[in-house]
Design a protein around this motif. Structure first.
Motif, PDB file in Angstrom:
ATOM      1  N   SER A  79       0.841  -1.198   0.000  1.00 43.25           N
ATOM      2  CA  SER A  79       0.000   0.000   0.000  1.00 43.25           C
ATOM      3  C   SER A  79       0.874   1.245   0.000  1.00 43.25           C
ATOM      4  O   SER A  79       2.000   1.243   0.483  1.00 43.25           O
ATOM      5  N   GLU A  80       0.323   2.293  -0.565  1.00 47.55           N
ATOM      6  CA  GLU A  80       1.036   3.571  -0.578  1.00 47.55           C
ATOM      7  C   GLU A  80       1.256   4.055   0.850  1.00 47.55           C
ATOM      8  O   GLU A  80       2.272   4.655   1.162  1.00 47.55           O
ATOM      9  N   ASP A  81       0.276   3.760   1.736  1.00 47.97           N
ATOM     10  CA  ASP A  81       0.418   4.119   3.155  1.00 47.97           C
ATOM     11  C   ASP A  81       1.667   3.489   3.755  1.00 47.97           C
ATOM     12  O   ASP A  81       2.441   4.147   4.444  1.00 47.97           O
ATOM     13  N   TYR A  82       1.843   2.185   3.496  1.00 51.60           N
ATOM     14  CA  TYR A  82       2.998   1.475   4.047  1.00 51.60           C
ATOM     15  C   TYR A  82       4.297   2.089   3.523  1.00 51.60           C
ATOM     16  O   TYR A  82       5.218   2.367   4.289  1.00 51.60           O
ATOM     17  N   ALA A  83       4.380   2.297   2.214  1.00 48.64           N
ATOM     18  CA  ALA A  83       5.599   2.862   1.614  1.00 48.64           C
ATOM     19  C   ALA A  83       5.883   4.244   2.200  1.00 48.64           C
ATOM     20  O   ALA A  83       7.037   4.579   2.493  1.00 48.64           O
ATOM     21  N   GLU A  84       4.836   5.039   2.408  1.00 52.97           N
ATOM     22  CA  GLU A  84       5.033   6.377   2.968  1.00 52.97           C
ATOM     23  C   GLU A  84       5.484   6.299   4.423  1.00 52.97           C
ATOM     24  O   GLU A  84       6.352   7.052   4.856  1.00 52.97           O
ATOM     25  N   ARG A  85       4.898   5.379   5.193  1.00 52.70           N
ATOM     26  CA  ARG A  85       5.336   5.200   6.594  1.00 52.70           C
ATOM     27  C   ARG A  85       6.801   4.777   6.638  1.00 52.70           C
ATOM     28  O   ARG A  85       7.571   5.250   7.470  1.00 52.70           O
ATOM     29  N   LEU A  86       7.193   3.897   5.722  1.00 51.22           N
ATOM     30  CA  LEU A  86       8.583   3.444   5.662  1.00 51.22           C
ATOM     31  C   LEU A  86       9.501   4.615   5.319  1.00 51.22           C
ATOM     32  O   LEU A  86      10.543   4.808   5.952  1.00 51.22           O
ATOM     33  N   ARG A  87       9.102   5.437   4.345  1.00 51.49           N
ATOM     34  CA  ARG A  87       9.918   6.609   3.982  1.00 51.49           C
ATOM     35  C   ARG A  87      10.018   7.586   5.148  1.00 51.49           C
ATOM     36  O   ARG A  87      11.083   8.148   5.419  1.00 51.49           O
ATOM     37  N   ALA A  88       8.919   7.777   5.882  1.00 49.58           N
ATOM     38  CA  ALA A  88       8.929   8.682   7.042  1.00 49.58           C
ATOM     39  C   ALA A  88       9.860   8.138   8.120  1.00 49.58           C
ATOM     40  O   ALA A  88      10.640   8.891   8.722  1.00 49.58           O
ATOM     41  N   ASN A  89       9.804   6.829   8.362  1.00 50.26           N
ATOM     42  CA  ASN A  89      10.680   6.179   9.330  1.00 50.26           C
ATOM     43  C   ASN A  89      12.144   6.392   8.931  1.00 50.26           C
ATOM     44  O   ASN A  89      13.002   6.693   9.768  1.00 50.26           O
ATOM     45  N   ARG A  90      12.444   6.278   7.655  1.00 46.43           N
ATOM     46  CA  ARG A  90      13.821   6.457   7.157  1.00 46.43           C
ATOM     47  C   ARG A  90      14.265   7.909   7.304  1.00 46.43           C
ATOM     48  O   ARG A  90      15.410   8.168   7.679  1.00 46.43           O
ATOM     49  N   ARG A  91      13.376   8.862   7.032  1.00 48.08           N
ATOM     50  CA  ARG A  91      13.727  10.290   7.203  1.00 48.08           C
ATOM     51  C   ARG A  91      14.059  10.586   8.666  1.00 48.08           C
ATOM     52  O   ARG A  91      15.021  11.286   8.971  1.00 48.08           O
ATOM     53  N   GLU A  92      13.234  10.026   9.560  1.00 46.59           N
ATOM     54  CA  GLU A  92      13.450  10.223  10.990  1.00 46.59           C
ATOM     55  C   GLU A  92      14.809   9.661  11.422  1.00 46.59           C
ATOM     56  O   GLU A  92      15.545  10.290  12.175  1.00 46.59           O
ATOM     57  N   LYS A  93      15.153   8.491  10.923  1.00 44.31           N
ATOM     58  CA  LYS A  93      16.437   7.875  11.261  1.00 44.31           C
ATOM     59  C   LYS A  93      17.589   8.720  10.714  1.00 44.31           C
ATOM     60  O   LYS A  93      18.587   8.931  11.394  1.00 44.31           O
ATOM     61  N   ASP A  94      17.440   9.212   9.480  1.00 44.36           N
ATOM     62  CA  ASP A  94      18.481  10.066   8.898  1.00 44.36           C
ATOM     63  C   ASP A  94      18.707  11.305   9.752  1.00 44.36           C
ATOM     64  O   ASP A  94      19.848  11.725   9.969  1.00 44.36           O
ATOM     65  N   GLU A  95      17.617  11.904  10.247  1.00 49.52           N
ATOM     66  CA  GLU A  95      17.751  13.095  11.105  1.00 49.52           C
ATOM     67  C   GLU A  95      18.490  12.751  12.392  1.00 49.52           C
ATOM     68  O   GLU A  95      19.351  13.507  12.839  1.00 49.52           O
ATOM     69  N   PHE A  96      18.156  11.610  12.997  1.00 49.72           N
ATOM     70  CA  PHE A  96      18.846  11.167  14.212  1.00 49.72           C
ATOM     71  C   PHE A  96      20.344  11.010  13.928  1.00 49.72           C
ATOM     72  O   PHE A  96      21.186  11.502  14.674  1.00 49.72           O
ATOM     73  N   PHE A  97      20.674  10.317  12.837  1.00 51.67           N
ATOM     74  CA  PHE A  97      22.079  10.070  12.506  1.00 51.67           C
ATOM     75  C   PHE A  97      22.804  11.376  12.195  1.00 51.67           C
ATOM     76  O   PHE A  97      23.992  11.507  12.446  1.00 51.67           O
ATOM     77  N   ASP A  98      22.082  12.358  11.654  1.00 50.47           N
ATOM     78  CA  ASP A  98      22.693  13.613  11.242  1.00 50.47           C
ATOM     79  C   ASP A  98      23.061  14.500  12.418  1.00 50.47           C
ATOM     80  O   ASP A  98      24.123  15.118  12.422  1.00 50.47           O
ATOM     81  N   ASP A  99      22.191  14.552  13.457  1.00 55.52           N
ATOM     82  CA  ASP A  99      22.472  15.567  14.468  1.00 55.52           C
ATOM     83  C   ASP A  99      22.281  15.159  15.917  1.00 55.52           C
ATOM     84  O   ASP A  99      22.474  15.972  16.809  1.00 55.52           O
ATOM     85  N   HIS A 100      21.928  13.924  16.195  1.00 56.68           N
ATOM     86  CA  HIS A 100      21.711  13.520  17.587  1.00 56.68           C
ATOM     87  C   HIS A 100      23.045  13.219  18.273  1.00 56.68           C
ATOM     88  O   HIS A 100      23.933  12.622  17.662  1.00 56.68           O
ATOM     89  N   PRO A 101      23.208  13.621  19.548  1.00 56.15           N
ATOM     90  CA  PRO A 101      24.463  13.338  20.262  1.00 56.15           C
ATOM     91  C   PRO A 101      24.797  11.845  20.326  1.00 56.15           C
ATOM     92  O   PRO A 101      25.965  11.479  20.417  1.00 56.15           O
ATOM     93  N   GLN A 102      23.791  10.971  20.269  1.00 55.85           N
ATOM     94  CA  GLN A 102      24.059   9.535  20.329  1.00 55.85           C
ATOM     95  C   GLN A 102      24.144   8.876  18.954  1.00 55.85           C
ATOM     96  O   GLN A 102      24.162   7.661  18.850  1.00 55.85           O
ATOM     97  N   SER A 103      24.232   9.693  17.919  1.00 55.08           N
ATOM     98  CA  SER A 103      24.387   9.154  16.567  1.00 55.08           C
ATOM     99  C   SER A 103      25.678   8.341  16.483  1.00 55.08           C
ATOM    100  O   SER A 103      26.704   8.728  17.037  1.00 55.08           O
ATOM    101  N   PRO A 104      25.652   7.220  15.738  1.00 54.50           N
ATOM    102  CA  PRO A 104      26.886   6.446  15.566  1.00 54.50           C
ATOM    103  C   PRO A 104      27.848   7.068  14.554  1.00 54.50           C
ATOM    104  O   PRO A 104      28.995   6.643  14.454  1.00 54.50           O
TER     105      PRO A 104
END
Length: 181
Positions: A2-27
């Protein structure tokens, strides 16, 4: 898919990218974050979101997993997931550490390991609702497979997938190998 699933997956990936980009606990090591412009993923693919049949191990066997830092970690093999990909039957073991009743840890390797994906393998975590029982059906979603933190920095020690979780197939889903050059 479903388009919903693909969009949720893309949103999850964007959120992870933001964490990796600027969070103090980023690896991602701080000196590499300016160059970081997001993780590399395979496109969402419904063929790698599979129904698996659960076998519960009532008396879980301890499994020593080697780690990237060579200090083994002990897990308990709590379940086995049986599933089909491209018409072929496969299994993956799911683990927890003693006393842990949270997500089920599923480290694995496949034929993309060391090619398109991190050379030590990838991880998935399954969070079942309630206790699993023999014969239960759960979704194993390889689109959510991710590289462990040790793929980004040697300061992390990560468990290595045991041989029983080495799949002899290609799973082109989830995260690709990090590009840290």
């Amino acid at each position: 898919m479903s388009e919903d699933y693909a969009e949720r997956l893309r949103a999850n990936r964007r959120e992870k990218d933001e964490f990796f980009d600027d969070h103090p606990q980023s690896p991602i090591p701080p000196e590499d974050r300016d160059e970081f412009d997001g993780l590399d993923y395979f496109p969402p693919d419904p063929d790698y979101r599979v129904e698996a049949t659960v076998t519960v191990h009532d008396d879980p066997e301890p499994v020593e997993m080697e780690t990237t830092a060579s200090n083994p970690v002990r897990y308990l093999r709590v379940v086995t997931f049986a599933f089909e990909v491209d018409g072929e039957e496969h299994t993956l073991a799911g683990y927890r550490q003693a006393g842990d009743d949270g997500a089920i840890f599923v480290p694995f390797r496949d034929k993309t390991t060391g090619q398109q994906t991190y050379y030590q393998g990838r991880y998935m975590e399954l969070e079942p609702e309630g206790d699993l029982e023999d014969g239960d059906a759960v979704t194993v979603d390889f689109n959510l497979a991710y590289s462990p933190f040790c793929a980004y920095s040697d300061t992390f020690s990560c468990p290595l997938p045991p041989e029983e979780n080495w799949l002899e197939i290609v799973i082109p889903a989830g995260e690709r190998a990090p590009d840290l050059d």
